[in-house]
Design an enzyme around this catalytic site. Structure first.
Site, mmCIF file in Angstrom:
data_model
loop_
_atom_site.group_PDB
_atom_site.id
_atom_site.type_symbol
_atom_site.label_atom_id
_atom_site.label_comp_id
_atom_site.label_asym_id
_atom_site.label_seq_id
_atom_site.Cartn_x
_atom_site.Cartn_y
_atom_site.Cartn_z
ATOM 1 N N THR A 1 0.825 -1.208 0.000
ATOM 2 C CA THR A 1 0.000 0.000 0.000
ATOM 3 C C THR A 1 0.857 1.256 0.000
ATOM 4 O O THR A 1 1.975 1.263 0.548
ATOM 5 C CB THR A 1 -0.917 0.001 1.244
ATOM 6 O OG1 THR A 1 -1.623 1.228 1.286
ATOM 7 C CG2 THR A 1 -0.142 -0.137 2.540
ATOM 8 N N SER B 1 -2.323 3.210 10.524
ATOM 9 C CA SER B 1 -3.324 2.341 11.170
ATOM 10 C C SER B 1 -2.653 0.990 11.408
ATOM 11 O O SER B 1 -1.581 0.720 10.847
ATOM 12 C CB SER B 1 -4.544 2.136 10.254
ATOM 13 O OG SER B 1 -4.203 1.285 9.160
ATOM 14 N N TYR C 1 -3.678 -1.803 10.295
ATOM 15 C CA TYR C 1 -3.622 -2.457 8.974
ATOM 16 C C TYR C 1 -2.382 -1.994 8.193
ATOM 17 O O TYR C 1 -1.609 -2.811 7.676
ATOM 18 C CB TYR C 1 -4.897 -2.160 8.158
ATOM 19 C CG TYR C 1 -4.625 -2.223 6.672
ATOM 20 C CD1 TYR C 1 -4.397 -3.445 6.038
ATOM 21 C CD2 TYR C 1 -4.513 -1.051 5.901
ATOM 22 C CE1 TYR C 1 -4.080 -3.497 4.685
ATOM 23 C CE2 TYR C 1 -4.207 -1.095 4.561
ATOM 24 C CZ TYR C 1 -3.991 -2.327 3.953
ATOM 25 O OH TYR C 1 -3.661 -2.373 2.629
ATOM 26 N N HIS C 2 -2.204 -0.661 8.085
ATOM 27 C CA HIS C 2 -1.064 -0.165 7.307
ATOM 28 C C HIS C 2 0.257 -0.627 7.931
ATOM 29 O O HIS C 2 1.224 -0.899 7.225
ATOM 30 C CB HIS C 2 -1.106 1.367 7.213
ATOM 31 C CG HIS C 2 -2.176 1.882 6.284
ATOM 32 N ND1 HIS C 2 -3.409 2.314 6.727
ATOM 33 C CD2 HIS C 2 -2.217 2.018 4.928
ATOM 34 C CE1 HIS C 2 -4.142 2.710 5.682
ATOM 35 N NE2 HIS C 2 -3.449 2.530 4.584
ATOM 36 N N LYS D 1 1.501 -3.848 6.651
ATOM 37 C CA LYS D 1 2.143 -3.763 5.330
ATOM 38 C C LYS D 1 3.590 -3.295 5.478
ATOM 39 O O LYS D 1 4.457 -3.649 4.690
ATOM 40 C CB LYS D 1 1.359 -2.812 4.424
ATOM 41 C CG LYS D 1 -0.050 -3.281 4.126
ATOM 42 C CD LYS D 1 -0.043 -4.430 3.123
ATOM 43 C CE LYS D 1 -1.439 -4.864 2.759
ATOM 44 N NZ LYS D 1 -1.498 -5.895 1.744
HETATM 45 P P1 NAD Z 1 -10.472 -8.007 -0.175
HETATM 46 O O1 NAD Z 1 -10.692 -8.079 1.282
HETATM 47 O O2 NAD Z 1 -11.630 -7.761 -1.075
HETATM 48 O O3 NAD Z 1 -9.734 -9.344 -0.677
HETATM 49 C C1 NAD Z 1 -8.801 -10.054 0.096
HETATM 50 C C2 NAD Z 1 -9.089 -11.536 -0.063
HETATM 51 O O4 NAD Z 1 -8.125 -12.272 0.706
HETATM 52 C C3 NAD Z 1 -10.471 -11.912 0.461
HETATM 53 O O5 NAD Z 1 -11.168 -12.679 -0.507
HETATM 54 C C4 NAD Z 1 -10.179 -12.715 1.739
HETATM 55 O O6 NAD Z 1 -11.149 -13.719 1.963
HETATM 56 C C5 NAD Z 1 -8.797 -13.301 1.439
HETATM 57 N N1 NAD Z 1 -7.989 -13.582 2.645
HETATM 58 C C6 NAD Z 1 -7.722 -12.753 3.690
HETATM 59 N N2 NAD Z 1 -6.975 -13.407 4.608
HETATM 60 C C7 NAD Z 1 -6.755 -14.658 4.138
HETATM 61 C C8 NAD Z 1 -6.076 -15.795 4.634
HETATM 62 N N3 NAD Z 1 -5.488 -15.812 5.837
HETATM 63 N N4 NAD Z 1 -6.052 -16.925 3.873
HETATM 64 C C9 NAD Z 1 -6.664 -16.952 2.651
HETATM 65 N N5 NAD Z 1 -7.336 -15.915 2.146
HETATM 66 C C10 NAD Z 1 -7.394 -14.775 2.884
HETATM 67 O O7 NAD Z 1 -9.332 -6.904 -0.435
HETATM 68 P P2 NAD Z 1 -8.905 -6.184 -1.782
HETATM 69 O O8 NAD Z 1 -9.513 -4.843 -1.811
HETATM 70 O O9 NAD Z 1 -9.091 -7.110 -2.911
HETATM 71 O O10 NAD Z 1 -7.356 -5.997 -1.514
HETATM 72 C C11 NAD Z 1 -6.431 -7.006 -1.901
HETATM 73 C C12 NAD Z 1 -5.036 -6.601 -1.478
HETATM 74 O O11 NAD Z 1 -4.699 -5.353 -2.093
HETATM 75 C C13 NAD Z 1 -4.912 -6.397 0.035
HETATM 76 O O12 NAD Z 1 -3.721 -6.966 0.488
HETATM 77 C C14 NAD Z 1 -4.880 -4.901 0.200
HETATM 78 O O13 NAD Z 1 -4.099 -4.561 1.296
HETATM 79 C C15 NAD Z 1 -4.287 -4.415 -1.105
HETATM 80 N N6 NAD Z 1 -4.776 -3.075 -1.485
HETATM 81 C C16 NAD Z 1 -6.104 -2.844 -1.674
HETATM 82 C C17 NAD Z 1 -6.546 -1.561 -2.007
HETATM 83 C C18 NAD Z 1 -7.993 -1.223 -2.200
HETATM 84 O O14 NAD Z 1 -8.324 -0.019 -2.351
HETATM 85 N N7 NAD Z 1 -8.900 -2.194 -2.217
HETATM 86 C C19 NAD Z 1 -5.593 -0.539 -2.164
HETATM 87 C C20 NAD Z 1 -4.236 -0.818 -1.944
HETATM 88 C C21 NAD Z 1 -3.840 -2.092 -1.615
HETATM 89 N N1 USQ Z 2 -12.606 9.346 3.979
HETATM 90 C C1 USQ Z 2 -13.576 10.346 4.000
HETATM 91 N N2 USQ Z 2 -14.878 9.964 3.967
HETATM 92 C C2 USQ Z 2 -15.265 8.652 3.881
HETATM 93 C C3 USQ Z 2 -14.275 7.655 3.831
HETATM 94 C C4 USQ Z 2 -12.946 8.036 3.886
HETATM 95 O O1 USQ Z 2 -13.285 11.540 4.071
HETATM 96 O O2 USQ Z 2 -16.477 8.392 3.852
HETATM 97 C C5 USQ Z 2 -11.183 9.733 4.018
HETATM 98 C C6 USQ Z 2 -10.383 9.050 5.120
HETATM 99 O O3 USQ Z 2 -10.469 9.762 6.339
HETATM 100 C C7 USQ Z 2 -8.995 9.058 4.505
HETATM 101 C C8 USQ Z 2 -9.237 8.921 3.004
HETATM 102 O O4 USQ Z 2 -10.603 9.295 2.804
HETATM 103 O O5 USQ Z 2 -8.370 10.293 4.712
HETATM 104 C C9 USQ Z 2 -9.002 7.538 2.434
HETATM 105 O O6 USQ Z 2 -9.781 6.578 3.143
HETATM 106 P P1 USQ Z 2 -10.112 5.172 2.470
HETATM 107 O O7 USQ Z 2 -10.966 4.391 3.405
HETATM 108 O O8 USQ Z 2 -10.590 5.367 1.084
HETATM 109 O O9 USQ Z 2 -8.639 4.511 2.303
HETATM 110 P P2 USQ Z 2 -7.656 3.803 3.341
HETATM 111 O O10 USQ Z 2 -8.229 3.656 4.686
HETATM 112 O O11 USQ Z 2 -6.350 4.515 3.230
HETATM 113 O O12 USQ Z 2 -7.492 2.335 2.763
HETATM 114 C C10 USQ Z 2 -7.694 1.984 1.400
HETATM 115 C C11 USQ Z 2 -7.788 0.468 1.338
HETATM 116 C C12 USQ Z 2 -6.464 -0.132 1.804
HETATM 117 C C13 USQ Z 2 -5.323 0.427 0.981
HETATM 118 C C14 USQ Z 2 -5.293 1.946 1.027
HETATM 119 C C15 USQ Z 2 -4.324 2.529 0.029
HETATM 120 O O13 USQ Z 2 -8.856 0.011 2.159
HETATM 121 O O14 USQ Z 2 -6.519 -1.542 1.659
HETATM 122 O O15 USQ Z 2 -4.096 -0.056 1.448
HETATM 123 O O16 USQ Z 2 -6.607 2.444 0.614
HETATM 124 S S1 USQ Z 2 -3.575 4.005 0.610
HETATM 125 O O17 USQ Z 2 -4.642 4.896 1.108
HETATM 126 O O18 USQ Z 2 -2.877 4.619 -0.488
HETATM 127 O O19 USQ Z 2 -2.697 3.657 1.705
#
Ligand code: NAD
Ligand code: USQ
Length: 410
Positions: A152, A194, A196-197, A200
């Protein structure tokens, strides 16, 4: 077995998720042999939280049958928890002998990771064990596998103080005891916002170590916020439809704004909306994965880090764009997160551009497409699930709408 020089055998971990599903379909359509592994925990979290994808996603077996009918290609599926079932993961890798493993399988919501001590611990143990198990299993298998991980942009933090965030490594100059100046490249200092972050950030160190010690070939993709929902493959049949998260934990900002506008909910800007973030459309996310598969690092190369984003935007600017397009109201809500109220963000993304990515940047047509998808499935909305209620500290207030609404811009 690999089906040809350009066709690879690819295991997609987390293939049932929002990014993993359209990626699996694209790679399968291109002729790669795709095997999905997932423990379906994302679907379980929806059940436990009483939330659901806005789009009606089908059970995984029905998805895979539909894909076979539509494309003639088979994607096989293993139900494995890669954080808990190391031996099954290792067996799958040893039996399948993939050329590539793409690792999406982590708990990816920042708000969910901050909700309670239980969920902080779950996110850390799930994500760190998942990544470590994959690395250990690749070493134990003795196979030469290219691991591609979805990281991320959040590992960098978002405050670049005018500095363009490089692709993973920072050039530094340090003074030795003798007074000489030595140049080094180090991993960009990590600054997660966070739990979560933070997982990563921990993943980054695991990659660094296994690359150094075992010469694993690793690509780590620092992805921005993904928006949109359809790709050509997920649009081919209603049963292939992709997930669309809109709830306060899993919904990401732009998709939430477009969905809120579609269902007549005010657009929920946290704080002043001065937060700048990196974005990428789901179609580009899938294209980047395709490019990463085609361009592995050489054996012995350090971890290849690429910034998988196409543009940066301020939250308030996105809200205003959506408001102008749809006529929806903007509502400022108290920010449930602990994050800078305002930040600048400049990001280097030349590596994907050099490999052929032609960015799909934010445009009205694509935004309206997401809005229309949301309108089509608006009947599935649970309005109570829209507010973001997870707070970063006990003292903070959940993201409730401040009345009266104020957008000084208007
Ligand atoms: P998602 O939650 O939709 O998909 C993740 C999948 O992984 C799910 O299907 C879940 O069931 C599976 N999973 C989780 N833990 C597992 C485990 N222990 N064993 C097997 N399967 C498992 O998430 P996404 O939005 O598709 O994101 C995928 C990846 O991309 C994540 O690692 C996330 O951090 C990264 N990412 C997502 C975004 C975004 O905006 N969605 C942005 C940046 C990075
Ligand atoms: N935000 C609002 N209003 C909302 C929702 C979010 O103002 O209703 C704001 C949040 O406070 C934050 C920003 O929008 O400042 C982004 O929030 P987000 O939920 O869209 O993104 P984030 O929590 O950062 O996480 C998402 C994905 C995560 C990925 C990350 C990429 O869930 O898996 O890693 O985006 S990044 O943001 O570049 O780190």
């Amino acid at each position: 077995m690999t089906t040809g020089k350009n066709y690879k055998k690819i295991i997609v971990l987390g293939g049932d998720g929002f990014c993993g599903w359209p990626t699996s379909l694209r790679l399968s359509r291109l002729g790669h042999e795709v095997i999905m592994i997932d423990n379906l925990s994302r679907r379980r979290i929806d059940e436990e939280s009483g939330t659901n994808s806005l789009t009606p996603i089908q059970p995984v077996d029905m998805r895979l049958r539909a894909w076979e009918e539509v494309s003639g290609n088979q994607i096989r599926f293993h139900h494995i928890d890669i954080a808990e079932e190391y031996d099954r993961l290792l067996s799958a890798i040893c039996e399948e002998k993939p050329d590539v493993i793409i690792h999406f399988a982590e708990q990816r919501s920042a708000p969910y990771s901050m909700k309670s001590s239980v969920l902080k611990r779950y996110t850390v143990s799930n994500n760190v064990n998942a990544t470590h198990h994959v690395l250990c299993a690749i070493v134990e298998s003795g196979l030469d596998i290219h691991l591609i991980h979805l990281g991320t942009m959040g590992v960098y933090g978002y405050g670049s103080e005018g500095v363009r965030i490089p692709e993973g490594y920072l050039d530094i100059e340090v003074k030795t005891d003798k007074g000489d100046r030595v140049h080094q490249q180090i991993l960009y200092p990590t600054n997660p916002g966070s739990v979560y972050h933070m997982t990563k950030s921990l993943d980054q160190l695991l990659f660094h170590y296994y690359n150094k010690n075992d010469r694993l070939r690793i690509t780590d993709l620092h992805q921005g916020i993904v928006w949109g929902t359809h790709t050509p493959e997920t649009q081919a049949d209603e049963r292939l439809i992709n997930r669309f998260d809109y709830d306060g934990d899993y919904g990401t900002v732009l998709n939430r704004f477009l969905m809120q506008a579609a269902v007549g909910h005010p657009i929920t800007v946290h704080g002043t909306g001065g937060q700048t973030r990196a974005f990428i459309h789901i179609q580009d996310s899938v294209r980047c994965l395709q490019l990463a598969v085609d361009h592995p690092p050489e054996l012995g190369d350090r971890v290849l880090i690429m910034n998988q984003m196409t543009e940066t935007r301020r939250v308030i600017d996105l809200a205003r764009m959506v408001s102008r397009l749809t006529g929806s109201e903007i509502a400022f809500v108290s920010n449930p997160r602990k994050e800078a109220a305002e930040n600048e963000l400049h990001v280097d993304n030349h590596k994907f551009i050099a490999k052929g990515l032609v960015p799909v940047t934010l445009n009205e047509g694509l935004m309206m497409e997401v809005n229309e998808i949301a309108q089509k499935y608006a009947y599935r909305t649970d309005y109570l699930k829209i507010p973001a209620r997870s707070t970063w500290t006990k003292e903070q207030q959940p993201g409730e709408i401040q009345r009266p609404y104020v957008d000084n811009f208007k």
